[in-house]
Motif scaffolding. Structure first.
Motif: not given
Length: 65
Positions: A20-45
């Motif tokens: 988050r510190q390296v990329i900065g604020r422009e890459a906020e994937l969590e801002r898009d809160l549409q979809g299921s829990f799996w769809e929102r956090y698939q990149h982490i899970l």
């Protein structure tokens, strides 16, 4: 694998904080809160699941060999 899994999961989550510190604020994937829990956090899970399964395999398969 165990260390990396520890760095990805809370309470440490060091890799997420550093990314988050390296990329900065422009890459906020969590801002898009549409979809299921799996769809929102698939990149982490997905990495956590893959590393968890591989850690269990590396730790316990040799015991049964």
């Amino acid at each position: 694998v165990a260390f990396e899994l520890g760095y990805l999961t809370p309470p440490v989550s060091l890799n997420h904080l550093l990314a988050r510190q390296v990329i900065g604020r422009e890459a906020e994937l969590e801002r898009d809160l549409q979809g299921s829990f799996w769809e929102r956090y698939q990149h982490i899970l997905v990495p956590m699941i893959v590393m968890g399964v591989s850690l269990v395999l590396v730790a316990f398969v040799p015991l049964f060999w």
